[in-house]
Scaffold this motif. Sequence first.
Motif, PDB file in Angstrom:
ATOM      1  N   CYS A 401       0.842  -1.189   0.000  1.00 28.23           N
ATOM      2  CA  CYS A 401       0.000   0.000   0.000  1.00 28.23           C
ATOM      3  C   CYS A 401       0.880   1.243   0.000  1.00 28.23           C
ATOM      4  O   CYS A 401       1.873   1.311   0.738  1.00 28.23           O
ATOM      5  CB  CYS A 401      -0.917   0.009   1.230  1.00 28.23           C
ATOM      6  SG  CYS A 401      -1.962   1.471   1.366  1.00 28.23           S
ATOM      7  N   MET A 408      -1.497  -4.702   0.107  1.00 29.00           N
ATOM      8  CA  MET A 408      -2.882  -4.637  -0.336  1.00 29.00           C
ATOM      9  C   MET A 408      -3.373  -6.041  -0.664  1.00 29.00           C
ATOM     10  O   MET A 408      -2.649  -6.848  -1.238  1.00 29.00           O
ATOM     11  CB  MET A 408      -3.019  -3.715  -1.544  1.00 29.00           C
ATOM     12  CG  MET A 408      -2.592  -2.285  -1.262  1.00 29.00           C
ATOM     13  SD  MET A 408      -2.975  -1.161  -2.621  1.00 29.00           S
ATOM     14  CE  MET A 408      -4.724  -0.896  -2.384  1.00 29.00           C
ATOM     15  N   HIS A 411      -8.947  -8.800  -3.897  1.00 28.74           N
ATOM     16  CA  HIS A 411     -10.363  -9.136  -3.759  1.00 28.74           C
ATOM     17  C   HIS A 411     -10.935  -9.375  -5.145  1.00 28.74           C
ATOM     18  O   HIS A 411     -10.851  -8.491  -6.007  1.00 28.74           O
ATOM     19  CB  HIS A 411     -11.143  -7.997  -3.090  1.00 28.74           C
ATOM     20  CG  HIS A 411     -10.930  -7.881  -1.622  1.00 28.74           C
ATOM     21  ND1 HIS A 411     -11.829  -8.344  -0.707  1.00 28.74           N
ATOM     22  CD2 HIS A 411      -9.903  -7.348  -0.911  1.00 28.74           C
ATOM     23  CE1 HIS A 411     -11.384  -8.096   0.521  1.00 28.74           C
ATOM     24  NE2 HIS A 411     -10.213  -7.492   0.419  1.00 28.74           N
ATOM     25  N   LEU A 416     -16.722  -5.297  -2.919  1.00 24.55           N
ATOM     26  CA  LEU A 416     -15.932  -4.078  -3.012  1.00 24.55           C
ATOM     27  C   LEU A 416     -16.034  -3.419  -4.378  1.00 24.55           C
ATOM     28  O   LEU A 416     -16.017  -2.207  -4.506  1.00 24.55           O
ATOM     29  CB  LEU A 416     -14.457  -4.375  -2.694  1.00 24.55           C
ATOM     30  CG  LEU A 416     -14.132  -4.767  -1.253  1.00 24.55           C
ATOM     31  CD1 LEU A 416     -12.656  -5.060  -1.103  1.00 24.55           C
ATOM     32  CD2 LEU A 416     -14.535  -3.670  -0.287  1.00 24.55           C
ATOM     33  N   SER A 417     -16.092  -4.235  -5.429  1.00 26.91           N
ATOM     34  CA  SER A 417     -16.078  -3.699  -6.789  1.00 26.91           C
ATOM     35  C   SER A 417     -16.611  -4.737  -7.761  1.00 26.91           C
ATOM     36  O   SER A 417     -16.626  -5.935  -7.471  1.00 26.91           O
ATOM     37  CB  SER A 417     -14.628  -3.315  -7.167  1.00 26.91           C
ATOM     38  OG  SER A 417     -14.534  -2.988  -8.524  1.00 26.91           O
ATOM     39  N   SER A 423      -7.097  -4.071  -2.242  1.00 23.14           N
ATOM     40  CA  SER A 423      -7.664  -3.235  -1.177  1.00 23.14           C
ATOM     41  C   SER A 423      -6.769  -3.279   0.055  1.00 23.14           C
ATOM     42  O   SER A 423      -6.279  -4.341   0.442  1.00 23.14           O
ATOM     43  CB  SER A 423      -9.066  -3.737  -0.812  1.00 23.14           C
ATOM     44  OG  SER A 423      -9.543  -3.107   0.356  1.00 23.14           O
ATOM     45  N   CYS A 424      -6.562  -2.124   0.667  1.00 21.69           N
ATOM     46  CA  CYS A 424      -5.822  -2.064   1.929  1.00 21.69           C
ATOM     47  C   CYS A 424      -6.821  -2.146   3.076  1.00 21.69           C
ATOM     48  O   CYS A 424      -7.756  -1.335   3.158  1.00 21.69           O
ATOM     49  CB  CYS A 424      -5.024  -0.767   2.034  1.00 21.69           C
ATOM     50  SG  CYS A 424      -4.155  -0.615   3.621  1.00 21.69           S
ATOM     51  N   HIS A 425      -6.634  -3.094   3.976  1.00 27.37           N
ATOM     52  CA  HIS A 425      -7.562  -3.289   5.089  1.00 27.37           C
ATOM     53  C   HIS A 425      -7.281  -2.344   6.254  1.00 27.37           C
ATOM     54  O   HIS A 425      -7.962  -2.405   7.278  1.00 27.37           O
ATOM     55  CB  HIS A 425      -7.501  -4.737   5.569  1.00 27.37           C
ATOM     56  CG  HIS A 425      -8.077  -5.711   4.586  1.00 27.37           C
ATOM     57  ND1 HIS A 425      -8.129  -7.071   4.816  1.00 27.37           N
ATOM     58  CD2 HIS A 425      -8.638  -5.533   3.360  1.00 27.37           C
ATOM     59  CE1 HIS A 425      -8.686  -7.674   3.781  1.00 27.37           C
ATOM     60  NE2 HIS A 425      -8.999  -6.762   2.886  1.00 27.37           N
ATOM     61  N   GLY A 428      -8.218   1.590   3.775  1.00 28.80           N
ATOM     62  CA  GLY A 428      -9.382   1.532   2.913  1.00 28.80           C
ATOM     63  C   GLY A 428      -9.120   1.854   1.454  1.00 28.80           C
ATOM     64  O   GLY A 428     -10.056   1.868   0.643  1.00 28.80           O
ATOM     65  N   VAL A 430      -8.545   1.493  -2.343  1.00 23.55           N
ATOM     66  CA  VAL A 430      -8.889   0.457  -3.315  1.00 23.55           C
ATOM     67  C   VAL A 430      -8.320   0.852  -4.674  1.00 23.55           C
ATOM     68  O   VAL A 430      -8.504   1.986  -5.128  1.00 23.55           O
ATOM     69  CB  VAL A 430     -10.422   0.263  -3.419  1.00 23.55           C
ATOM     70  CG1 VAL A 430     -10.762  -0.763  -4.498  1.00 23.55           C
ATOM     71  CG2 VAL A 430     -11.000  -0.169  -2.083  1.00 23.55           C
ATOM     72  N   LYS A 431      -7.597  -0.077  -5.304  1.00 21.06           N
ATOM     73  CA  LYS A 431      -6.998   0.182  -6.618  1.00 21.06           C
ATOM     74  C   LYS A 431      -7.341  -0.956  -7.574  1.00 21.06           C
ATOM     75  O   LYS A 431      -7.546  -2.098  -7.140  1.00 21.06           O
ATOM     76  CB  LYS A 431      -5.471   0.283  -6.479  1.00 21.06           C
ATOM     77  CG  LYS A 431      -5.000   1.473  -5.653  1.00 21.06           C
ATOM     78  CD  LYS A 431      -3.505   1.421  -5.397  1.00 21.06           C
ATOM     79  CE  LYS A 431      -2.704   1.558  -6.677  1.00 21.06           C
ATOM     80  NZ  LYS A 431      -1.247   1.623  -6.398  1.00 21.06           N
ATOM     81  N   ASP A 474     -17.216  -8.765   3.753  1.00 19.71           N
ATOM     82  CA  ASP A 474     -17.497  -8.457   2.351  1.00 19.71           C
ATOM     83  C   ASP A 474     -18.831  -9.047   1.914  1.00 19.71           C
ATOM     84  O   ASP A 474     -19.653  -8.367   1.299  1.00 19.71           O
ATOM     85  CB  ASP A 474     -16.378  -8.997   1.450  1.00 19.71           C
ATOM     86  CG  ASP A 474     -15.032  -8.365   1.760  1.00 19.71           C
ATOM     87  OD1 ASP A 474     -15.024  -7.203   2.192  1.00 19.71           O
ATOM     88  OD2 ASP A 474     -13.997  -9.033   1.589  1.00 19.71           O
TER      89      ASP A 474
END
Length: 702
Positions: A401, A408, A411, A416-417, A423-425, A428, A430-431, A474
């Motif tokens: 991250c 990261m 997912h 999420l998407s 995603s970084c927990h 938060g 998201v990439k 999730d």
Amino acid sequence: MKASPLFVQIVLDKPLAQGFDYIWDSQKLGTDPVIGQIVSVPFGNSINIGVIVKVNTHSEIEQSKLKAVLGLAPLPPLDSALLSLMNFASQYYIHSLGETIIPSIPQMWRKPERWEKLRLAKPSTDKKSKQNDLASDSEQLIGVAQLNSEQKNALDILLQKKGSEGFRAILLQGQTGSGKTAVFLNWLASVLQEKNSQVLLLVPEINLTPQLERRIRAYFPDKKIALLHSGVSEKQRGISWHEAMIGDAQIILGTRLAVLTPMPNLRAIVVDEEHDPSYKQQEGTRYSARDLAIWRAHDQGLPILLASATPSLETWMAAKVGRYEHIRLDSRAQGASLPKVHLVNTQDPQNRSSHSPLFTKIVEGAITKCLSEKKQSLILINRRGYAPVISCSACSWMSKCAQCSSCMVMHKAGALSKKTVLSCHHCGLVKPMPNFCPDCGNADLKPVGQGTQKIEDVIEGAWPQATVLRVDTDSSRRSKGAEELFQKIHEGDVDIVVGTQMIAKGHDYQNIGTVAVLDADSRLYSQDFRAAERLFAQLIQVAGRAGRSKQHDQASGDIYIETQHPDAAVFQYLLRHDVDGFLSFTAKEREESGLPPFSYQGLIHAEGKSIAKAIQFLSDLKSQLTERGLVHKGVKIYDPVPKTIMRVAGSERAQLLIESNSRKHLQELLEAIDHLLRQDSQGRISKASRIRWLIERDPIAI
């Protein structure tokens, strides 16, 4: 003759130690001031809400410099017992009184612009709770006549001093499935026979409240229940809080924040799963709801019941030395045997599966057998997402991250998407999932490790005939919440359940034949000295989901734990379901090491743009404490160190651990630190170094 003005001291949700004086206009506000009233006041360029803590006929500040109270909330004052609790929490946890009180008030009542509407509306709840729609035929009322002899004996002990008992702290320790809930609900039924009485029932997590709510509604169809947790809407929480405050709700059911609810007729408290770390607040005033519940019971002279199959070491030791009463339930309520524990050594080549590297042959066979017997399997892995990290096979790049010192998580398309993402927990972020390595351009990016999504995919491939359900934060976002997912399990609509710790505790599943724990070692070795205790509790809890059927001819169930270290103490005590043995072993280790509960701890958190500045800030603090002679004998201040996850959301973090064999000496030092840091601070930010700081009492994560 003009009446002399009145002055009130008000605390606000600000990191400032003192309250602020305001003028009270009784004619304009329509009443005289009362301690505990919630009011609106001007502060700076904004309007804030606050709570009156003092009423005076004079002020040390010139009247012309004081502002007037603007409005009064359409609520009764916070009662003296609650204010006593808030004062204790503020002092003990080294946080301002306003920062402790105001966040406990629901948002609905923190908006002065809505007060007039609320004054006219007289908010009330719907007669029928939405959760009641989810009630199933399996929810049965277990009255005193249906209790087994062990449960009746426990209830008799609880009822012995009814009516004149005063403060009692009682540990109800019972095997998973032993019927602790039935015991304490029958006890609360007796307490609620007293006119206008209220009881508080705390649970550690949101996803446990709907199931318990259904059971409570079955036991108490004529009682009003106030639900207080983040899973209900802000409006509903505000209404429930108000009903508890005016004594209209007899049963207050909620998570940790509910312990700070005004309840004028409180007569008893139950803390279910008292060992659970979720009772510790990790933001703002970092209080322990369990500990505050005990203090509240003591202050108000009430009985408090702490229930758990795996008590915390602190509670268990208090019961052992006689500070708490100790009631045991050593048998399962329906007469079923405890599940058999199987340790599966993942280092043994004979256990490796030829079908999947994620399961051993033993676990594969157990799941297949379970399916053939029309029973359900529960697979626990404490990691959500598809894979914890993505790596490049050419240059060893990893999906770190940009804002945190962590990786990261991959997912797959889902909650999420609509596309696969990283995603970084922690922060938060998201990439999109990269198509090639950002460093070398290699297209061969591989997921490393596994989470719930990957296990779900593997199971669907290995047992295509089975219905698989994934339960994690999730999947619960994607549905109408975790309760809908749990309902599918209870109704037998799924064959194999894959999930995180959400599935591990409190749920009374009736058809689980096999439980499998994957990667159990991930929490075994940690710098956190409580890691083994938490792992043991989780394994006992998840094992207890198996073999709970009310059918006497059903087998007890099995739990399979995949580990590289089957000889570790935590697993060996688990083989025998020996909770007391494990706690005795842990107590001896802690005593030899001088760790809690044989010592007391405080933690100074510091964060800024640079880890070097955060470390320097804490080093300077340590030096000042020594130079000023503030450190008692028996108090140890360790050197400052970076946190395990050093950087989160761009801020770099460090900590300073303080340990003492005297609770009093530690408290005095933490109060001195607070005073010292406030001299150099605006709120909680150091003027000199621009470092944000926070003091935490009794930390549970170091």
